[in-house]
Motif scaffolding. Structure first.
Motif, PDB file in Angstrom:
ATOM      1  N   MET B   1      -4.570   9.883  -5.065  1.00  0.00           N
ATOM      2  CA  MET B   1      -5.442  10.212  -3.947  1.00  0.00           C
ATOM      3  C   MET B   1      -4.975  11.446  -3.182  1.00  0.00           C
ATOM      4  O   MET B   1      -5.618  12.467  -3.172  1.00  0.00           O
ATOM      5  N   ILE B   2      -3.851  11.316  -2.487  1.00  0.00           N
ATOM      6  CA  ILE B   2      -3.380  12.432  -1.667  1.00  0.00           C
ATOM      7  C   ILE B   2      -2.038  12.909  -2.195  1.00  0.00           C
ATOM      8  O   ILE B   2      -1.494  12.326  -3.127  1.00  0.00           O
ATOM      9  N   ARG B   3      -1.517  13.965  -1.550  1.00  0.00           N
ATOM     10  CA  ARG B   3      -0.262  14.571  -2.001  1.00  0.00           C
ATOM     11  C   ARG B   3       0.826  13.552  -2.300  1.00  0.00           C
ATOM     12  O   ARG B   3       1.503  13.617  -3.313  1.00  0.00           O
ATOM     13  N   SER B   4       1.006  12.574  -1.386  1.00  0.00           N
ATOM     14  CA  SER B   4       2.160  11.696  -1.491  1.00  0.00           C
ATOM     15  C   SER B   4       1.969  10.556  -2.496  1.00  0.00           C
ATOM     16  O   SER B   4       2.898   9.826  -2.772  1.00  0.00           O
ATOM     17  N   LEU B   5       0.735  10.401  -3.019  1.00  0.00           N
ATOM     18  CA  LEU B   5       0.494   9.285  -3.937  1.00  0.00           C
ATOM     19  C   LEU B   5       0.418   9.792  -5.368  1.00  0.00           C
ATOM     20  O   LEU B   5       0.073  10.933  -5.613  1.00  0.00           O
ATOM     21  N   PRO B   6       0.763   8.905  -6.306  1.00  0.00           N
ATOM     22  CA  PRO B   6       0.637   9.307  -7.714  1.00  0.00           C
ATOM     23  C   PRO B   6      -0.832   9.502  -8.074  1.00  0.00           C
ATOM     24  O   PRO B   6      -1.689   8.747  -7.629  1.00  0.00           O
ATOM     25  N   ARG B   7      -1.104  10.562  -8.828  1.00  0.00           N
ATOM     26  CA  ARG B   7      -2.495  10.816  -9.228  1.00  0.00           C
ATOM     27  C   ARG B   7      -2.549  10.963 -10.733  1.00  0.00           C
ATOM     28  O   ARG B   7      -1.590  11.437 -11.341  1.00  0.00           O
ATOM     29  N   TYR B  11      -7.741  13.273 -12.758  1.00  0.00           N
ATOM     30  CA  TYR B  11      -8.175  13.446 -11.379  1.00  0.00           C
ATOM     31  C   TYR B  11      -7.774  14.826 -10.867  1.00  0.00           C
ATOM     32  O   TYR B  11      -8.571  15.557 -10.294  1.00  0.00           O
ATOM     33  N   PHE B  15     -10.363  17.858  -9.897  1.00  0.00           N
ATOM     34  CA  PHE B  15     -10.386  18.378  -8.535  1.00  0.00           C
ATOM     35  C   PHE B  15     -10.083  19.874  -8.508  1.00  0.00           C
ATOM     36  O   PHE B  15     -10.781  20.663  -7.860  1.00  0.00           O
ATOM     37  N   ASN B  16      -9.042  20.281  -9.248  1.00  0.00           N
ATOM     38  CA  ASN B  16      -8.717  21.712  -9.278  1.00  0.00           C
ATOM     39  C   ASN B  16      -9.872  22.524  -9.840  1.00  0.00           C
ATOM     40  O   ASN B  16     -10.180  23.601  -9.351  1.00  0.00           O
ATOM     41  N   PHE B  18     -13.029  21.800  -9.723  1.00  0.00           N
ATOM     42  CA  PHE B  18     -14.073  21.878  -8.699  1.00  0.00           C
ATOM     43  C   PHE B  18     -13.757  22.968  -7.678  1.00  0.00           C
ATOM     44  O   PHE B  18     -14.614  23.766  -7.302  1.00  0.00           O
ATOM     45  N   ILE B  19     -12.495  23.006  -7.259  1.00  0.00           N
ATOM     46  CA  ILE B  19     -12.123  23.988  -6.231  1.00  0.00           C
ATOM     47  C   ILE B  19     -12.230  25.414  -6.778  1.00  0.00           C
ATOM     48  O   ILE B  19     -12.717  26.320  -6.101  1.00  0.00           O
TER      49      ILE B  19
END
Lengths: 284, 284
Positions: B1-7, B11, B15-16, B18-19
């Motif tokens: 999900m966010i920086r501190s969580l495993p992704r 995903y 996301f990259n 898309f950006i």
């Protein structure tokens, strides 16, 4: 601290001049003008004819409704696109590049809207850059006109108002504590649940202020619908312009202008009421 | 999900991607405009015919580059003059307004504050037409009662300045107020105790403290004035500003000179915006 009356009047006088002469009086004049018209003898009289014209002439109120609907669609699309972008900048991107990304997002919007629309025109038109590549790559046999339709116009409107959605969303997401998301994740919440119960509720103030600004800017936009929309995609501001500049019917134009003002104020008021916010908070 | 969580890898990639697409969307029209300014072709479109500076430097008779294009040069000059007067006026009045709203207490303050915010929710087109109407009414009034004829009441340079000033002052007020709110009033009190006059305190202490905000607001006012279209459209007389002039050219068919003008605009505004960012960062 004691203050002299003189200082007070020095501050007050220019502000009063500005607000009375340039904001209050012109809008009163707009309202008065909208209720004036010529009778059969060519005399100027008070009349509601300008407003009656609006309701009896389908082209006028259809354009009005269309403009409002398209502005709502534009606001929705802008929101859907801006959410992940804002999320990426505030929660996913490395801290070091966040500032750089923000500057990159802001830069295009400092350039005149006209230049940005012009860029889209040379990209999309029949002899445009995109068509050139599509034909070169063999995807198309013949260039296709991509401009002058409603879909392109909405894309243009989304493009021109993007920034006003991204910036408030980034600032509300920045204030969201990461540990809330971490806790939800540790307790086994799915991504959809996290978005639905944590992120979106927290972002509500940013969403409202972004949506209000985007909606208002789209509703009042003249350039983008005029240059990117086709002959059939009339926008209400174009109707106002036509009444003023082309037909020189200022009374009719004033009535249209006043209706647009009422519509935008009503929707903004409703948006503020629904979200329990104040104009001053949204603005700053 | 966010920086501190495993992704998951997927995903992250999605996301990259898309950006990246988002930034392509953001910059494509600007890049295309700039590149085609150097194309050695009579139309702003591909194929690439080779590098050329003709659209800047050519001096007729077949091609007239930007630096010899009198109409565009005059429009640029008009825009500079307009923006200069608008930013001076709105900085002075906006600063007065923020002193008034932050430091003074008086009756009807809330009402006046709401009026000050009104330009934020009034579409630019409406501001333009209402000021056109008011100026016209004032012109007729002076003509009929005193037999005086003022040019300022007809669409003209000064009417454009007033029209832009009427809403840009609001932005200046909000920016300066935000900084004034953080001001430590004990500094003023100390200066007054040491025998400074009211105006000495404002001049030497408060305004000095506000200087970064005032300079920043002035830069923003300049840019807003330089790119304004909607309000200007109705107030412009025989001297078009750059956006109006470009609009007429784009509507009536385009030549690469427009790309050259756009390139200069993009470079100029980006430079000013970056300088503004730099100073803002230094003061925070």
């Amino acid at each position: 601290m004691p203050r002299s009356r003189l200082a007070f009047w020095i501050f007050l006088a220019p502000v009063l001049m500005w607000l009375l002469l340039l904001i209050v009086l012109p809008h009163i004049d707009l309202l008065l003008m909208s209720f004036r018209g010529e009778n059969d003898y060519g005399d100027i009289v008070w009349t509601a004819q300008n407003y009656l014209n609006f309701f009896t002439e389908p082209i006028y109120w259809l354009t009005f409704v269309r403009t409002a609907l398209y502005a709502i669609v534009t606001t929705g699309i802008t929101l859907i696109l801006a959410m992940p972008v804002a999320f990426y900048i505030s929660k996913l991107a490395r801290v070091r590049i966040q500032g750089a990304l923000m500057i990159l997002i802001l830069l295009p919007f400092w350039v005149s809207e006209l230049v940005r629309i012009y860029g889209w025109m040379i990209l999309l038109r029949e002899s445009g850059v995109l068509n050139f590549f599509l034909v070169k790559l063999g995807i198309l046999h013949r260039p296709v006109e991509l401009l002058y339709n409603d879909a392109t116009m909405i894309m243009g409107l989304v493009y021109t108002s993007m920034l006003f959605m991204v910036v408030p969303l980034v600032s509300v997401m920045d204030s969201l504590d990461d540990s809330l998301i971490e806790a939800a994740h540790d307790l086994g919440a799915r991504k959809t649940a996290i978005w639905r119960t944590i992120i979106i509720p927290h972002c509500k103030p940013g969403i409202t202020s972004g949506a209000i600004v985007v909606f208002m800017l789209t509703l009042g936009n003249y350039l983008t619908p005029n240059l990117m929309g086709g002959k059939n995609s009339l926008w209400f501001t174009e109707q106002i312009y036509n009444q003023f500049i082309a037909s020189f019917n200022w009374n009719q134009g004033s009535a249209f202008g006043f209706l647009l003002l009422v519509l935008s104020s009503l929707i903004i008021w409703a948006g503020l009421k629904l979200s329990g916010q104040k104009l001053g908070e949204v603005a700053s | 999900m966010i920086r501190s969580l495993p992704r998951s890898k997927g995903y992250d990639w999605a996301f990259n991607g898309f950006i990246v697409l988002y930034f392509v969307f953001l910059f494509a029209p600007l890049v295309v405009t700039c590149v085609l300014a150097f194309n050695n072709s009579d139309f702003p479109s591909l194929p690439w015919q080779g590098f050329s500076l003709d659209w800047f430097l050519a001096d007729g008779p077949d091609r007239v580059g930007l630096f010899h294009d009198e109409q565009n040069l005059r429009a640029i000059l008009t825009s500079f003059e307009t923006a200069f007067f608008v930013s001076i006026l709105s900085v002075v009045v906006g600063t007065c307004a923020s002193f008034l709203f932050e430091k003074e207490h008086f009756r009807f303050k809330g009402l006046l504050y709401l009026l000050m915010l009104a330009p934020l929710v009034v579409p630019g087109v409406i501001l333009g037409i209402s000021q056109l109407l008011a100026a016209n009414t004032a012109g007729i009034f002076f003509d009929e009662t005193f037999g005086l004829d003022f040019d300022i009441f007809r669409p003209s340079f000064w009417l454009v300045v007033l029209g832009q000033f009427s809403f840009i002052s609001t932005f200046v007020t909000l920016v300066v107020s935000a900084r004034l709110r953080k001001f430590d009033t004990s500094l003023e009190e100390a200066a007054l105790n040491l025998g400074a006059t009211q105006f000495g305190v404002i001049w030497h202490i408060t305004l000095k403290y506000l200087r970064p905000a005032i300079v920043g607001a002035g830069a923003v006012a300049f840019l807003m004035s330089f790119e304004n279209f909607n309000t200007t459209l109705f107030l412009v007389g025989s001297e078009p500003t750059l956006p109006i002039n470009l609009y007429l050219q784009v509507r009536d068919g385009s030549t690469p000179v427009i790309n050259a003008v756009s390139l200069m605009l993009i470079m100029g505004t980006s430079l000013l915006a970056l300088v503004n960012f730099y100073f803002n960062r230094k003061t925070d």
